[in-house]
Design a protein around this motif. Structure first.
Motif, PDB file in Angstrom:
ATOM      1  N   TRP A  73      57.110  23.144  46.471  1.00  0.00           N
ATOM      2  CA  TRP A  73      57.883  22.261  45.604  1.00  0.00           C
ATOM      3  C   TRP A  73      59.349  22.304  45.989  1.00  0.00           C
ATOM      4  CZ3 TRP A  73      54.266  25.671  43.242  1.00  0.00           C
ATOM      5  CH2 TRP A  73      53.099  25.028  42.816  1.00  0.00           C
ATOM      6  N   THR A  74      59.993  21.176  45.815  1.00  0.00           N
ATOM      7  CA  THR A  74      61.403  21.060  46.142  1.00  0.00           C
ATOM      8  C   THR A  74      62.167  20.519  44.946  1.00  0.00           C
ATOM      9  OG1 THR A  74      60.788  20.545  48.422  1.00  0.00           O
ATOM     10  CG2 THR A  74      63.048  20.063  47.779  1.00  0.00           C
ATOM     11  N   GLN A  75      63.315  21.133  44.685  1.00  0.00           N
ATOM     12  CA  GLN A  75      64.249  20.546  43.725  1.00  0.00           C
ATOM     13  C   GLN A  75      65.172  19.641  44.519  1.00  0.00           C
ATOM     14  OE1 GLN A  75      66.019  23.084  40.757  1.00  0.00           O
ATOM     15  NE2 GLN A  75      67.948  21.987  40.876  1.00  0.00           N
ATOM     16  N   SER A  76      65.263  18.389  44.089  1.00  0.00           N
ATOM     17  CA  SER A  76      66.082  17.415  44.807  1.00  0.00           C
ATOM     18  C   SER A  76      67.477  17.347  44.200  1.00  0.00           C
ATOM     19  CB  SER A  76      65.418  16.038  44.717  1.00  0.00           C
ATOM     20  OG  SER A  76      66.252  15.056  45.282  1.00  0.00           O
ATOM     21  N   LEU A  77      68.423  16.902  45.012  1.00  0.00           N
ATOM     22  CA  LEU A  77      69.758  16.622  44.484  1.00  0.00           C
ATOM     23  C   LEU A  77      69.692  15.490  43.470  1.00  0.00           C
ATOM     24  CD1 LEU A  77      71.710  16.702  47.861  1.00  0.00           C
ATOM     25  CD2 LEU A  77      71.913  18.370  46.015  1.00  0.00           C
ATOM     26  N   VAL A  78      68.674  14.629  43.623  1.00  0.00           N
ATOM     27  CA  VAL A  78      68.494  13.479  42.736  1.00  0.00           C
ATOM     28  C   VAL A  78      67.136  13.617  42.054  1.00  0.00           C
ATOM     29  CG1 VAL A  78      68.317  10.962  42.633  1.00  0.00           C
ATOM     30  CG2 VAL A  78      69.948  12.031  44.202  1.00  0.00           C
ATOM     31  N   ARG A  79      67.162  13.898  40.756  1.00  0.00           N
ATOM     32  CA  ARG A  79      65.945  14.243  40.026  1.00  0.00           C
ATOM     33  C   ARG A  79      64.958  13.073  39.922  1.00  0.00           C
ATOM     34  NH1 ARG A  79      65.912  16.503  33.950  1.00  0.00           N
ATOM     35  NH2 ARG A  79      67.464  17.868  34.833  1.00  0.00           N
ATOM     36  N   ASP A  80      65.488  11.853  39.767  1.00  0.00           N
ATOM     37  CA  ASP A  80      64.646  10.703  39.455  1.00  0.00           C
ATOM     38  C   ASP A  80      64.047  10.069  40.705  1.00  0.00           C
ATOM     39  OD1 ASP A  80      63.823   8.585  37.452  1.00  0.00           O
ATOM     40  OD2 ASP A  80      64.964   7.388  38.880  1.00  0.00           O
ATOM     41  N   ASP A  81      62.727   9.890  40.692  1.00  0.00           N
ATOM     42  CA  ASP A  81      62.011   9.362  41.860  1.00  0.00           C
ATOM     43  C   ASP A  81      62.469   7.949  42.225  1.00  0.00           C
ATOM     44  OD1 ASP A  81      59.844   9.307  43.838  1.00  0.00           O
ATOM     45  OD2 ASP A  81      58.910   7.871  42.483  1.00  0.00           O
ATOM     46  N   HIS A  82      62.708   7.124  41.204  1.00  0.00           N
ATOM     47  CA  HIS A  82      63.130   5.744  41.456  1.00  0.00           C
ATOM     48  C   HIS A  82      64.490   5.698  42.156  1.00  0.00           C
ATOM     49  CE1 HIS A  82      64.409   1.615  39.905  1.00  0.00           C
ATOM     50  NE2 HIS A  82      63.555   1.429  40.877  1.00  0.00           N
ATOM     51  N   ARG A  83      65.400   6.533  41.699  1.00  0.00           N
ATOM     52  CA  ARG A  83      66.723   6.585  42.334  1.00  0.00           C
ATOM     53  C   ARG A  83      66.617   7.096  43.768  1.00  0.00           C
ATOM     54  NH1 ARG A  83      70.462   8.874  37.289  1.00  0.00           N
ATOM     55  NH2 ARG A  83      70.424   6.905  36.155  1.00  0.00           N
ATOM     56  N   ARG A  84      65.796   8.144  43.972  1.00  0.00           N
ATOM     57  CA  ARG A  84      65.617   8.649  45.348  1.00  0.00           C
ATOM     58  C   ARG A  84      65.067   7.550  46.242  1.00  0.00           C
ATOM     59  NH1 ARG A  84      63.322  13.118  42.902  1.00  0.00           N
ATOM     60  NH2 ARG A  84      61.255  12.358  43.447  1.00  0.00           N
ATOM     61  N   SER A  85      64.141   6.764  45.694  1.00  0.00           N
ATOM     62  CA  SER A  85      63.534   5.722  46.505  1.00  0.00           C
ATOM     63  C   SER A  85      64.526   4.605  46.846  1.00  0.00           C
ATOM     64  CB  SER A  85      62.270   5.247  45.782  1.00  0.00           C
ATOM     65  OG  SER A  85      62.183   3.917  45.708  1.00  0.00           O
ATOM     66  N   LEU A  86      65.440   4.285  45.911  1.00  0.00           N
ATOM     67  CA  LEU A  86      66.495   3.297  46.208  1.00  0.00           C
ATOM     68  C   LEU A  86      67.433   3.808  47.306  1.00  0.00           C
ATOM     69  CD1 LEU A  86      67.426   2.098  42.605  1.00  0.00           C
ATOM     70  CD2 LEU A  86      66.296   0.764  44.379  1.00  0.00           C
ATOM     71  N   LEU A  87      67.790   5.096  47.222  1.00  0.00           N
ATOM     72  CA  LEU A  87      68.671   5.680  48.235  1.00  0.00           C
ATOM     73  C   LEU A  87      67.995   5.669  49.609  1.00  0.00           C
ATOM     74  CD1 LEU A  87      70.122   8.666  46.176  1.00  0.00           C
ATOM     75  CD2 LEU A  87      71.453   6.793  47.174  1.00  0.00           C
ATOM     76  N   LEU A  88      66.689   5.967  49.622  1.00  0.00           N
ATOM     77  CA  LEU A  88      65.957   5.956  50.898  1.00  0.00           C
ATOM     78  C   LEU A  88      65.936   4.547  51.490  1.00  0.00           C
ATOM     79  CD1 LEU A  88      64.182   7.348  53.016  1.00  0.00           C
ATOM     80  CD2 LEU A  88      62.207   6.858  51.564  1.00  0.00           C
ATOM     81  N   GLN A  89      65.665   3.548  50.634  1.00  0.00           N
ATOM     82  CA  GLN A  89      65.637   2.156  51.134  1.00  0.00           C
ATOM     83  C   GLN A  89      66.988   1.768  51.732  1.00  0.00           C
ATOM     84  OE1 GLN A  89      64.097  -0.631  48.123  1.00  0.00           O
ATOM     85  NE2 GLN A  89      62.837   1.042  47.384  1.00  0.00           N
ATOM     86  N   GLN A  90      68.056   2.172  51.046  1.00  0.00           N
ATOM     87  CA  GLN A  90      69.392   1.869  51.535  1.00  0.00           C
ATOM     88  C   GLN A  90      69.636   2.560  52.875  1.00  0.00           C
ATOM     89  OE1 GLN A  90      71.872   0.035  50.050  1.00  0.00           O
ATOM     90  NE2 GLN A  90      73.837   0.922  50.564  1.00  0.00           N
ATOM     91  N   ASP A  91      69.239   3.830  52.961  1.00  0.00           N
ATOM     92  CA  ASP A  91      69.428   4.616  54.183  1.00  0.00           C
ATOM     93  C   ASP A  91      68.666   3.982  55.352  1.00  0.00           C
ATOM     94  OD1 ASP A  91      70.252   6.614  55.828  1.00  0.00           O
ATOM     95  OD2 ASP A  91      68.971   8.165  55.000  1.00  0.00           O
TER      96      ASP A  91
END
Ligand code: NI
Length: 227
Positions: free
Chosen positions: A175-193
Motif C-alpha cells: 500500500w502507498t500513501q499518496s501526496l494526493v489522497r483523492d483518486d479522481h484528483r490523482r487521475s486528473l493530474l495524470l491526464q494532464q501529465d
C-alpha cells in the motif's frame, strides 16, 4: 483508475523470485487479516520479517522509484514494505476493501492506504483462476499479468482474488500513501501529465508547454498534502 506497469521487474528476474518464493516458509494468511477479512480470506503469506520477503521487497521499492508511470500515477509519499502471498488448491480472497490505515514498521506512525499495488511473480499459464477482480468506477475489471508486471488500483475499491483451481499463484502486494489522497484528483493530474509529455514529444511550442506545466504544479500545490 486501474493502471498496469507491464515491466516493473525484468521477466527473468521475476521468474527467479518465483522459484525462490516457491520454497519459502508460508504461513496461514488469516493471521494477518482483520476480523471481517479473515472470514473471506484463504491463502498463505510470508512473515513480515522473512529475509526473502525483505530482499525482494526492497528490490520492488527500488524498481518503483525508477518507474515513471508509478511515480506519475501514484505520486507516492510513503510506501509500506511489500508483503507476499500464495494461492493454490482452491485458495482465494473474497470481496473486501483494504484497511484505511496501517502501522509502519519500527513504530514510525501510520500510513494511509490510498493506492494498492499487486506484483505478479507467476505467469498466467502457471495457474487457472486466481484473477484479481477490482470493482472500478467503470465496472468490474479482471487482471492476470505476466511475471514482473504490476497493477495499481485505488485503495477505496472493492476487490477479490478468485479461487486458484490449478497450479500456484505467487505475488506481492503493498500500500502507498499518496501526496494526493483523492483518486479522481490523482487521475486528473495524470491526464494532464500525459498530455504535457505528448506535447513535449511532438515538439510543441515551449510557451504552451510551460503554461500547462504551470497549471499542473498549481493543481498539485492545491491538492498535495506532503505531511
Ligand atoms: Ni485486498
Amino acid at each position: 483508475m486501474l493502471i498496469t506497469l507491464p515491466d516493473l521487474l525484468p521477466r527473468e528476474e521475476a521468474r527467479a523470485y518465483r522459484t525462490a518464493l516457491a520454497q519459502a516458509r508460508w504461513l496461514d494468511g488469516r493471521q494477518t487479516a482483520g476480523h471481517v477479512a479473515s472470514r473471506v480470506k484463504a491463502n498463505r503469506q510470508l512473515a513480515l520479517g522473512d529475509p526473502l520477503a525483505r530482499r525482494i521487497g526492497q528490490r520492488i521499492v527500488q524498481a518503483l522509484q525508477g518507474d515513471p508511470v508509478f511515480q506519475s500515477a501514484v505520486l507516492p509519499a510513503r510506501i509500506l514494505p511489500p508483503r507476499f502471498n500464495r494461492y493454490e488448491g482452491g485458495e482465494h480472497y473474497g470481496f473486501h476493501i483494504d484497511n484505511a490505515l496501517f502501522r509502519r514498521p519500527d513504530d514510525a506512525g501510520l500510513i494511509r492506504c490510498d493506492v494498492s499495488t499487486t506484483v505478479f511473480f507467476s505467469d498466467p499459464d502457471d495457474y487457472d483462476g486466481g484473477e484479481l477482480v477490482v470493482q472500478d468506477t467503470y465496472g468490474e475489471q479482471r487482471v492476470k499479468l505476466p511475471a514482473g508486471a504490476a497493477v495499481i488500483y485505488p485503495g477505496t475499491s472493492l476487490h477479490q482474488v478468485t479461487p486458484v483451481t490449478r497450479g500456484v499463484r505467487l505475488g506481492a502486494f503493498f500500500w502507498t500513501q499518496s501526496l494526493v489522497r483523492d483518486d479522481h484528483r490523482r487521475s486528473l493530474l495524470l491526464q494532464q501529465d500525459v498530455a504535457i509529455q505528448r506535447l513535449i514529444n511532438d515538439r510543441a511550442e515551449s510557451e504552451i508547454i510551460a503554461g500547462l506545466t504551470g497549471v499542473y504544479h498549481n493543481l498539485l500545490r492545491l491538492w498535495a498534502d506532503p505531511t
